[in-house]
Design a protein around this motif. Structure first.
Motif, PDB file in Angstrom:
ATOM      1  N   ASN A   9      52.937  17.223  10.763  1.00 20.13           N
ATOM      2  CA  ASN A   9      54.018  17.373   9.779  1.00 20.13           C
ATOM      3  C   ASN A   9      54.191  18.831   9.365  1.00 20.13           C
ATOM      4  O   ASN A   9      53.243  19.620   9.376  1.00 20.13           O
ATOM      5  CB  ASN A   9      53.708  16.532   8.538  1.00 20.13           C
ATOM      6  CG  ASN A   9      53.439  15.088   8.881  1.00 20.13           C
ATOM      7  OD1 ASN A   9      54.354  14.317   9.139  1.00 20.13           O
ATOM      8  ND2 ASN A   9      52.166  14.701   8.904  1.00 20.13           N
ATOM      9  N   GLN A  10      55.408  19.153   8.983  1.00 18.61           N
ATOM     10  CA  GLN A  10      55.709  20.458   8.402  1.00 18.61           C
ATOM     11  C   GLN A  10      55.993  20.247   6.919  1.00 18.61           C
ATOM     12  O   GLN A  10      56.888  19.468   6.558  1.00 18.61           O
ATOM     13  CB  GLN A  10      56.928  21.094   9.081  1.00 18.61           C
ATOM     14  CG  GLN A  10      57.271  22.478   8.577  1.00 18.61           C
ATOM     15  CD  GLN A  10      56.209  23.515   8.931  1.00 18.61           C
ATOM     16  OE1 GLN A  10      55.676  23.496  10.050  1.00 18.61           O
ATOM     17  NE2 GLN A  10      55.890  24.395   8.004  1.00 18.61           N
ATOM     18  N   GLU A  12      56.677  22.234   3.203  1.00 19.00           N
ATOM     19  CA  GLU A  12      57.034  23.505   2.570  1.00 19.00           C
ATOM     20  C   GLU A  12      57.080  23.341   1.062  1.00 19.00           C
ATOM     21  O   GLU A  12      57.743  22.437   0.544  1.00 19.00           O
ATOM     22  CB  GLU A  12      58.386  24.005   3.076  1.00 19.00           C
ATOM     23  CG  GLU A  12      58.787  25.357   2.516  1.00 19.00           C
ATOM     24  CD  GLU A  12      60.050  25.915   3.115  1.00 19.00           C
ATOM     25  OE1 GLU A  12      60.577  26.900   2.565  1.00 19.00           O
ATOM     26  OE2 GLU A  12      60.526  25.349   4.126  1.00 19.00           O
ATOM     27  N   THR A 152      58.985  17.319   6.992  1.00 16.54           N
ATOM     28  CA  THR A 152      59.471  16.679   8.208  1.00 16.54           C
ATOM     29  C   THR A 152      58.260  16.241   9.022  1.00 16.54           C
ATOM     30  O   THR A 152      57.152  16.720   8.805  1.00 16.54           O
ATOM     31  CB  THR A 152      60.341  17.632   9.053  1.00 16.54           C
ATOM     32  OG1 THR A 152      59.550  18.782   9.417  1.00 16.54           O
ATOM     33  CG2 THR A 152      61.576  18.070   8.287  1.00 16.54           C
ATOM     34  N   GLY A 153      58.479  15.327   9.946  1.00 12.21           N
ATOM     35  CA  GLY A 153      57.386  14.830  10.775  1.00 12.21           C
ATOM     36  C   GLY A 153      57.131  13.355  10.557  1.00 12.21           C
ATOM     37  O   GLY A 153      57.854  12.678   9.806  1.00 12.21           O
ATOM     38  N   ARG A 183      56.379  15.239  16.137  1.00 15.33           N
ATOM     39  CA  ARG A 183      55.543  16.200  15.416  1.00 15.33           C
ATOM     40  C   ARG A 183      56.346  17.473  15.172  1.00 15.33           C
ATOM     41  O   ARG A 183      57.024  17.978  16.064  1.00 15.33           O
ATOM     42  CB  ARG A 183      54.279  16.511  16.227  1.00 15.33           C
ATOM     43  CG  ARG A 183      53.393  15.289  16.450  1.00 15.33           C
ATOM     44  CD  ARG A 183      52.341  15.570  17.520  1.00 15.33           C
ATOM     45  NE  ARG A 183      51.388  16.562  17.056  1.00 15.33           N
ATOM     46  CZ  ARG A 183      50.213  16.281  16.488  1.00 15.33           C
ATOM     47  NH1 ARG A 183      49.854  15.012  16.320  1.00 15.33           N
ATOM     48  NH2 ARG A 183      49.393  17.234  16.104  1.00 15.33           N
ATOM     49  N   THR A 184      56.264  17.988  13.967  1.00 14.99           N
ATOM     50  CA  THR A 184      57.044  19.176  13.607  1.00 14.99           C
ATOM     51  C   THR A 184      56.189  20.317  13.065  1.00 14.99           C
ATOM     52  O   THR A 184      56.706  21.420  12.854  1.00 14.99           O
ATOM     53  CB  THR A 184      58.098  18.822  12.540  1.00 14.99           C
ATOM     54  OG1 THR A 184      57.430  18.304  11.379  1.00 14.99           O
ATOM     55  CG2 THR A 184      59.094  17.793  13.072  1.00 14.99           C
ATOM     56  N   GLY A 185      54.919  20.080  12.802  1.00 16.73           N
ATOM     57  CA  GLY A 185      54.088  21.119  12.218  1.00 16.73           C
ATOM     58  C   GLY A 185      52.620  20.763  12.232  1.00 16.73           C
ATOM     59  O   GLY A 185      52.213  19.726  12.785  1.00 16.73           O
ATOM     60  N   PRO A 186      51.784  21.578  11.583  1.00 19.07           N
ATOM     61  CA  PRO A 186      50.320  21.416  11.675  1.00 19.07           C
ATOM     62  C   PRO A 186      49.686  20.529  10.608  1.00 19.07           C
ATOM     63  O   PRO A 186      48.485  20.267  10.664  1.00 19.07           O
ATOM     64  CB  PRO A 186      49.832  22.852  11.509  1.00 19.07           C
ATOM     65  CG  PRO A 186      50.835  23.467  10.566  1.00 19.07           C
ATOM     66  CD  PRO A 186      52.158  22.831  10.899  1.00 19.07           C
ATOM     67  N   ASP A 320      46.333  20.973   4.908  1.00 18.15           N
ATOM     68  CA  ASP A 320      46.875  22.091   5.668  1.00 18.15           C
ATOM     69  C   ASP A 320      46.396  23.369   4.999  1.00 18.15           C
ATOM     70  O   ASP A 320      46.671  23.606   3.827  1.00 18.15           O
ATOM     71  CB  ASP A 320      48.399  22.028   5.690  1.00 18.15           C
ATOM     72  CG  ASP A 320      49.008  23.172   6.486  1.00 18.15           C
ATOM     73  OD1 ASP A 320      48.842  23.189   7.718  1.00 18.15           O
ATOM     74  OD2 ASP A 320      49.632  24.047   5.860  1.00 18.15           O
TER      75      ASP A 320
END
Length: 400
Positions: A9-10, A12, A152-153, A183-186, A320
């Motif tokens: 997932n990303q 923010e 997102t994710g 998958r969009t992020g760590p 994260d």
């Protein structure tokens, strides 16, 4: 909790309305299929009016818009405001709306306090920010300090499913959107909620698990701090075993009784090395925390009896390192530059007359979960609202 952590997932961090509103309104403006929105408050001010316009435009271009508000928090929204949306195709639902008694709102407990937006099953927002101008700095000294995240994710599917369950009685037909699982992020993430059914203690348990696992640091920034005995004990125990425990609480509260209650617990925590800072720039409305260098949470849940024992709440747990580091840097700056440190010496002054109140406050936290069970848990259901008025006339009159 019956959900699992999901990777990829990303996430923010969005601080205050200045960062949150442009992002969430942009996402709504780009929606193609569906907007699911839950919030506690919408006010008829410049933020509420911008939300109304973006939802009307989405509905008119064929996007399914399902909006759920709390019947207490949004009780004062004008009928014309609502009607202008429903006429355009927005489905407007109120959680447990109740008639006033002698002009007073009566649905005081078990509110829909969640703040969730899911757009097309692909992008979601979750946090503590309502749709009102008091989340913007230009509101003045009483502008709120608050937080949300854009995500997102694969974890978006958990938020989408939760909103669907809440709105199930009024979603006709059910949502046909299939959430994106790419998958969009760590970040690993997990959606947790508190309700009056199977998830009564999920958010509190997530805090307890995080605190018990802490090895180096815990930071909690929370607007309304009067948690249960278990959480207080674990914070104290963490400080005793050498964890740096820092609390950022209200120093300029929007409701003065909030700080008075929190201060009844300060002695208990300060004696064992917990660091307490009161944020004095403006009212703190945030509900965020971090543990060590990876775990964090952002959401709607305060650490008080209403959030932990009555309200419908929603938080996102995040693993994260980059997100944790960003949140830690922000909170550390807040504590060092915009807060007043509370010392044990300061709190001991006048202790003799406050001691009975401290004793009562401490034991109230110990037994409150049992006391909460005495209050009836009304059914968690939404009621669709369709005002039968001339929306344009009402809005015109309300803006003169």
């Amino acid at each position: 909790m019956n959900r699992s952590w999901v990777d990829g997932n990303q996430v923010e961090l969005l601080i205050n309305g200045e960062q949150y509103y442009p992002r969430v309104f942009e996402a709504m403006a780009q929606a193609q299929e569906e907007i699911l929105l839950e919030t506690f408050i919408i006010f008829d001010d410049k933020v509420g009016q911008q939300l109304r316009q973006v939802l009307i435009h989405a509905a008119r271009r064929g996007v399914r818009v399902e909006l759920a508000v709390d019947g207490y928090g949004t009780a004062d929204l004008p009928d014309g405001f609502i009607a202008s949306m429903t006429e355009a195709g927005v489905c407007f639902h109120a959680f447990d709306p109740q008639p006033r008694l002698a002009g007073m709102r009566t649905n005081l407990f078990r509110r829909l306090h969640r703040k969730i937006v899911v757009v097309d099953g692909k992008r979601a927002f979750i946090g503590g920010i309502n749709y009102s101008a008091d989340h913007l700095g230009d509101y003045g000294p009483m502008a709120k300090q608050d937080y949300a995240v854009e995500v997102t994710g694969p974890v978006v599917a958990q938020l989408h499913a939760a909103s669907q369950r809440l709105m199930a009685p009024v979603l006709q037909p059910p949502s046909a959107v299939r959430p994106a699982l790419q998958r969009t992020g760590p970040a690993s993430a997990l959606f947790v909620e508190r309700d009056n059914g199977r998830h009564r203690t999920d958010i509190e348990l997530s805090y307890l698990q995080g605190i018990r696992a802490a090895r180096t640091r815990i930071m909690v920034a929370n607007a309304y701090f009067f948690p249960g005995y278990r959480l207080l004990r674990e914070l104290r125990n963490a400080a005793r075993r050498g964890v740096e425990v820092t609390l950022i609480l209200q120093g300029q509260p929007d409701m003065r009784w909030v700080r008075a209650l929190s201060r009844l617990l300060y002695n208990y925590l300060l004696r064992d090395g917990v660091h307490i800072h009161e944020y004095c720039q403006r009212p703190l409305h945030g509900k965020v925390a971090l543990v060590d260098d990876e775990w964090a949470t952002v959401g709607s849940s305060n650490l008080d009896p209403l959030s932990l024992s009555f309200n419908l709440e929603a938080n996102l747990l995040i693993r994260d390192r980059a997100f944790n580091r960003q949140l830690h840097q922000h909170l550390a700056t807040l504590a060092s530059e915009q807060c007043k440190a509370v010392t044990l010496e300061r709190m001991i002054r006048g202790y003799w007359w406050r001691a009975p109140l401290i004793f009562a406050g401490f034991h109230l936290t110990r037994y409150f979960p049992r006391i909460a069970g005495w209050f009836p848990a009304h059914r968690q259901k939404l009621r669709s609202v369709q005002p039968e008025i001339d929306a344009h006339r009402d809005l015109h009159e309300g803006n003169t």
